[in-house]
Design an enzyme around this catalytic site. Structure first.
Site, PDB file in Angstrom:
ATOM      1  N   GLY A 129      30.514  -0.611  -3.101  1.00  0.00           N
ATOM      2  CA  GLY A 129      31.776  -0.211  -2.493  1.00  0.00           C
ATOM      3  C   GLY A 129      31.671   1.015  -1.622  1.00  0.00           C
ATOM      4  O   GLY A 129      32.694   1.590  -1.241  1.00  0.00           O
ATOM      5  N   LEU A 132      28.270   0.640   2.815  1.00  0.00           N
ATOM      6  CA  LEU A 132      26.946   0.581   3.436  1.00  0.00           C
ATOM      7  C   LEU A 132      26.242  -0.753   3.180  1.00  0.00           C
ATOM      8  O   LEU A 132      25.049  -0.879   3.414  1.00  0.00           O
ATOM      9  CB  LEU A 132      26.071   1.727   2.925  1.00  0.00           C
ATOM     10  N   GLU A 167      26.993 -14.934  -2.549  1.00  0.00           N
ATOM     11  CA  GLU A 167      28.139 -14.028  -2.662  1.00  0.00           C
ATOM     12  C   GLU A 167      29.460 -14.725  -2.393  1.00  0.00           C
ATOM     13  O   GLU A 167      30.435 -14.542  -3.127  1.00  0.00           O
ATOM     14  CB  GLU A 167      27.964 -12.858  -1.695  1.00  0.00           C
ATOM     15  N   ASP A 179      26.304  -8.143   6.417  1.00  0.00           N
ATOM     16  CA  ASP A 179      25.482  -7.318   5.537  1.00  0.00           C
ATOM     17  C   ASP A 179      24.207  -8.029   5.100  1.00  0.00           C
ATOM     18  O   ASP A 179      23.137  -7.417   5.017  1.00  0.00           O
ATOM     19  CB  ASP A 179      26.281  -6.905   4.297  1.00  0.00           C
TER      20      ASP A 179
END
Length: 360
Positions: A129, A132, A167, A179
């Protein structure tokens, strides 16, 4: 054996220490512009684009084989572990689900050798969280070592696509795709999203990279954001056709292309000003993205010599990134520190996922 959860024990590991360990690391990232355009259904309907770069902060994973058919996963960040038999049906119950889902998917992957037991140790340089991309970096690093253990040789695209599906599909975590690709490929990338993903690595001059490292700051708000609600709000606004949200997303995509051009040309000042514009457009996508602390920090930084600043993830907390006039960077840092933010300098990483054999 039933899957069990327990606190991380300081006792020595029970695996076969004579076998070489496998290690992996995957870098965290900062996003310059385009975040949100990688979240379905926008890329499928209009095409998304993100400009990002990986930094020298990582998710690390070590896999040590063991011969008793047992698997343990230990997270140094969360301070607990889970244990199970390698052939167990794994329950995704909120306890280290990222690595569990990876193991469950990879042991069924075409070409995988028969699964044996192992110990898995995970550590990340930033908390979940933080904005990054740390959760995706964890997933990519775990895929790296588990795939090696199972005799799989996956490409950067295969690793990123698998991480994305784990995910978004297996774990039903809302979010985009930038990401996973950033962590897998590493470096400076302009990533395009439609019905497929195309990663365009950018050739950035060393002098430009050094200048950016000289002029940039990261500032941690101290609050890890729950991006699920922000992303759900952004998607619902897009689906309802809210004009302001649509403007923000489309402008993010355009700014990603403009910033790519400034970056490859080495125009750091232009990049800084465009970073500020990217923040102005990003906050239109959801009223949950900005907070009073974020707004105050960015306003103060701009008044003291920052050329531009924005949140690096979905928003609501996590890290802010700034491009400053170098002579004023220390003044900006002092003010952000006075406000209670954790300020740090950083360097860029040109490598993505890396795996190797360790000695212990």
């Amino acid at each position: 054996m039933a899957q069990q959860s327990h606190l991380v024990s300081p006792e020595p590991v029970t695996s076969d220490l004579r076998r070489p360990v496998l290690r992996a690391r995957a870098p965290l990232r900062i996003s310059f512009a385009g975040g949100g355009t990688d979240v379905a259904p926008f890329p499928e309907r209009e095409g998304g684009a993100v400009l990002s770069a990986t930094i020298s902060a990582y998710s690390y994973c070590t896999l040590r084989p063991r011969s008793d058919g047992q698997v343990t996963i230990k997270s140094l960040d969360y301070g607990y572990s889970v244990g199970f038999n390698v052939e167990d049906d794994l329950e995704l119950d909120g306890q280290l689900d990222l690595p569990k889902a990876t193991i469950a998917r990879l042991r069924q992957y075409p070409g995988a050798t028969a699964a044996t037991g192992f110990d898995l140790f995970i550590h990340t340089n930033a908390p979940p969280g933080s904005g990054l991309g740390s959760s995706s970096a964890v997933m990519v690093a775990v895929i790296g070592v588990v795939a090696q253990h199972l005799g799989l040789d996956l490409t950067e695209y295969e690793v990123a696509e698998l991480a994305y599906r784990l995910e978004r599909e297996d774990l039903q975590i809302p979010g985009g795709a930038q990401d996973q690709y950033a962590a897998s490929f590493g470096g400076f990338n302009y990533i395009e999203f439609t019905d497929q993903v195309v990663v365009n690595p950018l050739r950035i001059r060393d002098a430009t990279i050094h200048e950016l490292e000289h002029n940039m700051l990261l500032a941690y708000t101290g609050n890890t954001r729950v991006s699920d609600h922000i992303i759900d709000d952004q998607v619902s606004r897009y689906e309802r056709g809210e004009e302001v949200a649509l403007e923000g997303l489309r402008a993010q995509k355009e700014l990603a292309a403009e910033m790519k051009l400034a970056l490859v040309r080495g125009e750091v000042d232009t990049l800084g000003r465009l970073l500020g514009q990217a923040w102005d457009e990003k906050r239109k996508m959801s009223d949950r993205i900005a907070t009073p602390l974020i707004d105050e920090a960015i306003t103060k930084a701009l008044s003291l010599g920052a050329l531009g600043g924005k949140v690096t993830g979905a928003g609501g907390g996590g890290h802010l990134v700034f491009i400053c006039e170098f002579e004023r960077r220390h003044v900006v840092a002092e003010e952000l520190t006075r406000m209670g933010l954790g300020v740090s300098e950083f360097t860029f990483s040109r490598e993505g996922l890396v795996t190797w054999r360790g000695q212990s």
